[in-house]
Write a protein that holds these residues in place. Structure first.
Motif, short mmCIF file in Angstrom:
data_model
loop_
_atom_site.label_atom_id
_atom_site.label_comp_id
_atom_site.label_asym_id
_atom_site.label_seq_id
_atom_site.Cartn_x
_atom_site.Cartn_y
_atom_site.Cartn_z
N ALA A 1 0.92 -1.25 0.09
CA ALA A 1 0.16 0.10 -0.14
C ALA A 1 0.68 1.17 -0.08
CB ALA A 1 -1.10 -0.03 1.11
N GLU A 2 2.10 1.26 0.60
CA GLU A 2 2.69 2.16 0.75
C GLU A 2 3.89 2.43 -0.53
OE1 GLU A 2 3.69 4.76 3.71
OE2 GLU A 2 1.53 3.98 3.45
N GLY A 3 3.73 1.58 -1.42
CA GLY A 3 4.54 1.51 -2.50
C GLY A 3 6.01 1.13 -2.48
N ASP A 4 6.45 0.40 -1.01
CA ASP A 4 7.76 0.26 -0.95
C ASP A 4 8.06 -1.35 -1.09
OD1 ASP A 4 10.23 0.01 0.26
OD2 ASP A 4 9.75 1.07 1.97
N HIS A 5 8.22 -1.37 -2.62
CA HIS A 5 8.40 -2.58 -3.25
C HIS A 5 9.91 -3.45 -2.67
CE1 HIS A 5 5.73 -0.74 -6.40
NE2 HIS A 5 5.28 -1.70 -5.67
N ALA A 6 10.67 -2.67 -2.27
CA ALA A 6 11.89 -3.20 -1.55
C ALA A 6 11.66 -4.09 -0.55
CB ALA A 6 13.05 -2.09 -1.43
N LYS A 7 10.82 -3.30 0.52
CA LYS A 7 10.64 -3.95 1.64
C LYS A 7 9.35 -5.09 1.56
CE LYS A 7 11.49 -0.16 4.95
NZ LYS A 7 11.14 0.38 6.18
N VAL A 8 8.65 -4.83 0.50
CA VAL A 8 7.76 -6.12 0.07
C VAL A 8 8.67 -7.37 -0.21
CG1 VAL A 8 6.32 -7.06 -1.69
CG2 VAL A 8 5.76 -4.79 -0.64
N LEU A 9 9.58 -7.28 -0.92
CA LEU A 9 10.59 -8.14 -1.25
C LEU A 9 11.03 -9.03 -0.24
CD1 LEU A 9 11.58 -10.12 -3.69
CD2 LEU A 9 13.46 -8.46 -3.89
N LEU A 10 11.72 -7.91 0.68
CA LEU A 10 12.39 -8.50 1.99
C LEU A 10 11.48 -9.24 3.00
CD1 LEU A 10 14.59 -5.52 2.44
CD2 LEU A 10 15.50 -7.77 1.49
N ALA A 11 10.48 -8.66 2.97
CA ALA A 11 9.55 -9.12 3.93
C ALA A 11 8.95 -10.51 3.59
CB ALA A 11 8.28 -8.32 4.33
N ALA A 12 8.64 -10.68 1.93
CA ALA A 12 7.98 -12.13 1.44
C ALA A 12 9.36 -12.99 1.53
CB ALA A 12 7.84 -11.73 0.22
N THR A 13 10.48 -12.64 1.42
CA THR A 13 11.54 -13.47 1.44
C THR A 13 11.59 -14.14 2.84
OG1 THR A 13 12.93 -12.25 -0.23
CG2 THR A 13 14.23 -13.89 1.13
N SER A 14 11.54 -13.38 3.85
CA SER A 14 11.66 -13.71 5.21
C SER A 14 10.46 -15.01 5.54
CB SER A 14 11.13 -12.76 6.18
OG SER A 14 12.27 -11.84 6.22
N VAL A 15 9.31 -14.79 4.99
CA VAL A 15 8.01 -15.81 4.83
C VAL A 15 8.40 -17.01 4.23
CG1 VAL A 15 5.88 -16.28 4.25
CG2 VAL A 15 6.31 -13.88 5.08
N MET A 16 9.15 -17.05 2.95
CA MET A 16 9.60 -17.96 2.07
C MET A 16 10.70 -18.88 2.93
SD MET A 16 9.38 -16.62 -1.74
CE MET A 16 10.24 -15.45 -1.54
N VAL A 17 11.66 -18.00 3.44
CA VAL A 17 12.77 -18.94 4.10
C VAL A 17 12.30 -19.72 5.15
CG1 VAL A 17 14.91 -18.40 5.72
CG2 VAL A 17 14.56 -17.27 3.36
N PHE A 18 11.28 -19.04 5.87
CA PHE A 18 10.62 -19.76 7.20
C PHE A 18 10.04 -21.00 6.77
CE2 PHE A 18 7.04 -20.74 9.80
CZ PHE A 18 7.45 -20.38 11.09
N ALA A 19 9.24 -20.87 5.71
CA ALA A 19 8.56 -22.06 5.04
C ALA A 19 9.55 -23.20 4.62
CB ALA A 19 7.78 -21.52 3.83
N PHE A 20 10.43 -22.70 4.24
CA PHE A 20 11.82 -23.42 3.52
C PHE A 20 12.41 -24.28 4.89
CE2 PHE A 20 16.30 -24.54 2.37
CZ PHE A 20 15.79 -25.54 1.39
N GLY A 21 12.52 -23.40 6.03
CA GLY A 21 13.04 -24.17 7.33
C GLY A 21 12.02 -25.28 7.73
N ALA A 22 10.83 -25.04 7.87
CA ALA A 22 9.89 -25.93 8.09
C ALA A 22 9.77 -27.17 7.00
CB ALA A 22 8.42 -25.51 8.09
N PHE A 23 9.96 -26.88 5.67
CA PHE A 23 10.12 -28.07 5.00
C PHE A 23 11.39 -29.04 5.11
CE2 PHE A 23 11.95 -29.25 0.83
CZ PHE A 23 10.98 -30.16 0.41
N VAL A 24 12.20 -28.34 5.40
CA VAL A 24 13.41 -29.10 5.49
C VAL A 24 13.34 -29.95 6.86
CG1 VAL A 24 16.00 -28.97 6.14
CG2 VAL A 24 15.07 -27.59 4.12
N CYS A 25 13.14 -29.33 7.90
CA CYS A 25 12.73 -30.00 8.98
C CYS A 25 11.90 -31.06 9.10
CB CYS A 25 12.34 -29.10 10.29
SG CYS A 25 12.20 -29.73 11.87
N SER A 26 10.74 -31.08 8.17
CA SER A 26 9.85 -32.19 8.11
C SER A 26 10.46 -33.19 7.10
CB SER A 26 8.53 -31.65 7.36
OG SER A 26 8.77 -31.25 5.80
#
Length: 242
Positions: A58-83
């Motif tokens: 909403a703020e148009g801050d696409h750099a932070k969008v990418l960084l936050a989205a990457t954090s979510v994906m890395v978290f998901a990858f950690g859960a995947f690897v652990c499983s």
């Protein structure tokens, strides 16, 4: 308390005890304190990161969008690897708790040292921490047989309130299950998560890697207990935390 109840409680695995749940929640609070203060994302609370993505869009801050989205994906990858790792250990009929804990300790200790001695990017540290959070949440999520969250505690708040309501409403309809004891256990986890965050914010004022160092120390202590634990597991569970 009857001897039968006391004996049953002794059969729960170490990683399903209240002490372990509190330690893991403290660790999560500490990790969130670092990532939130340093890069503006949550280490473990991915609902917060998803909300942040919407805000940044909403703020148009696409750099932070990418960084936050990457954090979510890395978290998901950690859960995947652990499983995958847990499944592999199950096939080998081997416990995984101590191994997961020592892995968490090593990664968090390394990033704490790098934070103190190098100019490592805060985002690299945040992604490493998010990966570990995914691992931890997938590996450990029961306390005395109850499902709970030690990395995100919305469900813990809900369950604590629900159980208190069931205890007070016993005359309306009694399901015959204990309520106050598990509600108390959930409450302790909530307090530990809060304390971890508060302590993390406070000690990072003196050294920005302090919360990471303390989190690593807690994981090391829990690993040492897990490595030495030779207790049996609760026979009523099909999949106890080994």
């Amino acid at each position: 308390m009857s001897s039968t109840v006391r004996t049953a409680r002794l059969h729960y695995p170490l990683l399903e005890t209240a002490g372990a749940a509190v330690t893991l929640a403290l660790t999560s609070g500490l990790l969130n304190a670092w990532t939130f203060a340093q890069v503006g994302t949550f280490a473990t609370v991915q609902s917060g990161n998803l909300l942040s993505i919407g805000y940044f869009l909403a703020e148009g801050d696409h750099a932070k969008v990418l960084l936050a989205a990457t954090s979510v994906m890395v978290f998901a990858f950690g859960a995947f690897v652990c499983s995958i790792y847990v499944l592999w250990r199950a096939r080998e009929n081997r416990a995984y708790s101590a191994e997961v804990l020592v892995f968490e300790f090593i990664v968090i200790a390394i990033v704490a040292v790098l934070t103190a001695t190098t100019g490592i990017s805060g985002w690299v540290v945040a992604w490493a921490v998010s990966f570990i959070a995914g691992v931890q949440g997938n590996a450990f999520h029961r306390e005395t047989g109850m499902l709970y969250g030690n990395i995100a505690v919305t469900s813990v708040v809900q369950m604590a309130a629900s159980l208190v309501g069931r205890a007070l409403g016993r005359r309306i309809s009694d399901d015959g299950q204990p309520h106050l004891r598990p509600a108390g256990a959930y409450l302790v986890v909530l307090i530990a998560f809060l304390v971890g965050g508060g302590v993390g914010f406070a000690i990072d004022q003196f050294w920005e890697g302090a919360s990471l160092a303390v989190a690593a120390a807690l994981l090391l202590v829990l690993f040492l207990f897990a490595a030495a634990d030779r207790g049996s597991v609760d026979p009523s569970q099909n999949n106890p935390t080994p």
